[in-house]
Design an enzyme around this catalytic site. Structure first.
Site, short mmCIF file in Angstrom:
data_model
loop_
_atom_site.label_atom_id
_atom_site.label_comp_id
_atom_site.label_asym_id
_atom_site.label_seq_id
_atom_site.Cartn_x
_atom_site.Cartn_y
_atom_site.Cartn_z
N HIS A 1 52.53 52.65 -31.45
CA HIS A 1 53.03 53.97 -31.06
C HIS A 1 53.66 53.97 -29.67
O HIS A 1 53.93 55.02 -29.11
CB HIS A 1 51.92 55.02 -31.13
CG HIS A 1 50.62 54.56 -30.52
ND1 HIS A 1 49.43 54.63 -31.17
CD2 HIS A 1 50.36 54.01 -29.31
CE1 HIS A 1 48.46 54.15 -30.40
NE2 HIS A 1 49.01 53.78 -29.27
N TYR B 1 52.59 41.52 -18.56
CA TYR B 1 53.54 40.68 -19.28
C TYR B 1 54.56 40.03 -18.37
O TYR B 1 55.37 39.22 -18.80
CB TYR B 1 54.28 41.50 -20.35
CG TYR B 1 53.38 42.31 -21.23
CD1 TYR B 1 52.17 41.80 -21.67
CD2 TYR B 1 53.72 43.60 -21.60
CE1 TYR B 1 51.34 42.55 -22.48
CE2 TYR B 1 52.90 44.35 -22.41
CZ TYR B 1 51.70 43.83 -22.85
OH TYR B 1 50.87 44.56 -23.65
#
Length: 488
Positions: free
Chosen positions: A171, A258
């Site tokens: 989502h 990341y």
């Protein structure tokens, strides 16, 4: 319509309830069967009681069954939804704790980075078991909907090795779009049209239109910097927007994991994160949140049962993809969403075998991806770093190859920015030994890892991280919720 949906890991109580009520917002789906399965009889009993209460309160013919026998739950199922966390919070705590000894500070640790890679090693053998069961006992044309992280690795394994029709669902895109619509002053997120593409948790809003008007980088930067809340909570995301020219879907804290630039030094971590909520960068934030949520549910269960007695309101149907996909497949009412699938040319400048997250349309013919998308070069480069780690991690999990696993962790952007090769080798040995009960493919490698650890001279430290908070008690949570209710 009458068909069967199996939910694996149904003991994820809040999420299972959301999927259940979303699906029952589709009028044609009232007469279907939900088969719940989980390794915890306790959690299964609680969620079944909640769903039974919903069915009773809404006077529905819907059938709900629950069993710890996974194959029984999956037998004849047309759709199988997975929201499992292999190893539970016990293993997850090690995903955060052990890397901290080597200076690696994670906010979530469930996608890549050291924690996400080990999470994938635990999940992938189980995912392949699910796929075997789907092939053997589910409906001939069954579709596997994976909600579990690490999304790309799980989906990669299910498609390439499990040989099952699989789509990964998240989502993040919807939440990012809601933020953009808000800062631009839209009355509704529906006023925003966009193309968002990349890989899970590193998707990029490469085209934006508000009521048909193109939105450029400068306008978006100004809108975020002027926002009284997001300007403080999303500092890192805004910085990436300024440098890359496009906004990322993922939260401030998750995005920081990341990239090799924002979490490699403690003083940098505190500069870029915000402590108003776990999702903005707190050390081990999601572990704390998950622990508190579990404790809250166990204590306040009667309240959850009481809420379940209320009528389902279709106007409150969530934007989780699952119910909309099922509706499109079964009724041919077309749905546009963002799906995790094998690339196969959808994104021109990412590898063909990668699991990408990109726009697609669903109708009775299936999920049809919009092909020919080219990412900005910086976005593609960032995605490539993660894809290479994901590929090695999947292959290591399949083969039980601890040497390849260490190379995957070594190539992780944040790990590589913080740790030396010697530290990575020892850290992986330590994590594999600590989580051996969930890593059957590494059984032959465990004795060697233990022996190396007994002789290792690599120094570690006991470190709570740059921005760690303690798990709050039930009393503290009650007081906070009461204060918020009074203020609101």
């Amino acid at each position: 319509m009458s068909f069967k949906i199996a939910i694996i890991g149904a003991g994820s109580v809040g999420f299972t309830k959301k999927l259940f009520t979303d699906i029952l917002c589709v009028p044609e789906f009232k007469d279907i069967e939900f088969a719940l399965t989980d390794v915890s009889e306790h959690n299964l009993a609680m969620i079944k009681a909640i769903l039974d209460r919903i069915v009773e309160a809404n006077r529905l013919p819907t059938r709900v069954t629950a069993t710890t026998n996974r194959r029984e739950a999956m037998e004849g199922a047309r759709y199988i939804i997975s929201c499992v966390r292999v190893g539970g919070l016990e293993a997850y705590a090690d995903d955060i704790r052990i890397p901290l000894k080597y200076g690696i500070d994670q906010c979530v640790g469930d996608t890549i980075c050291a924690g996400g890679i080990l999470y994938g090693q635990r999940n992938i053998p189980v995912i392949l078991d699910f796929c075997r069961d789907i092939r053997e006992v589910a409906d001939t044309n069954a579709k596997f909907l994976n909600y579990a992280n690490p999304m790309a690795m799980n989906t990669w394994a299910a498609i390439e090795y499990g040989k099952v029709d699989t789509v990964g669902l998240c989502h993040g895109v919807q939440h990012g779009a809601e933020q953009i619509a808000e800062v631009l002053g839209a009355k509704s997120p529906k006023e925003l049209d966009y193309v968002c593409s990349g890989i899970n948790h590193q998707t990029w809003f490469i085209e934006l239109r508000l009521n048909g008007r193109p939105i450029g980088k400068d306008e978006l930067v100004a809108a975020f910097e002027a926002h009284p809340v997001y300007s403080k909570q999303e500092k890192l995301r805004i910085d990436v927007l300024k440098r890359f020219g496009v906004y990322s879907t993922e939260s401030n804290g998750h995005l920081s994991e990341y990239l090799p630039w924002y979490r490699k030094r403690p003083e940098e971590i505190t500069r870029w994160i915000d402590m108003s909520d776990w999702i903005h960068g707190e050390t081990g934030g999601y572990l704390r949140y998950s622990t508190e949520t579990r404790n809250w549910f166990e204590t306040e269960y009667p309240q959850f049962l009481e809420v379940a007695s209320k009528p389902i309101d279709p106007a409150k149907r969530s934007n989780e993809h699952a119910s909309h996909i099922l509706e499109a497949l079964e009724t041919n009412r077309v749905y546009r969403g963002h799906f995790n699938v094998k690339n196969n040319g959808v994104i021109t400048n990412l590898p063909q075998d990668a699991i990408i997250e990109s726009p697609g349309f669903v109708d009775r013919f299936g999920i049809n991806m919009a092909a020919g998308i080219t990412l900005p070069e910086a976005c593609a480069a960032t995605c490539m770093a993660s894809i290479n780690v994901q590929r090695m991690s999947v292959h290591a999990a399949i083969a039980g190859d601890i040497d390849l696993l260490k190379l995957a962790v070594l190539h992780d952007p944040l790990v590589g920015a913080v740790s030396t090769p010697e530290e990575v080798w020892q850290m992986v040995d330590e994590m594999v030994v600590a989580q051996a009960q969930w890593l059957p493919q590494y059984a032959d490698a465990i004795p060697g890892a233990k022996e190396r650890l007994s002789k290792s001279k690599v120094k570690t430290r006991e470190w709570a991280g740059a921005a760690r908070r303690s798990v709050r008690s039930i009393e503290e949570l009650r007081a906070e919720k009461a204060a918020l209710k009074q203020a609101g």
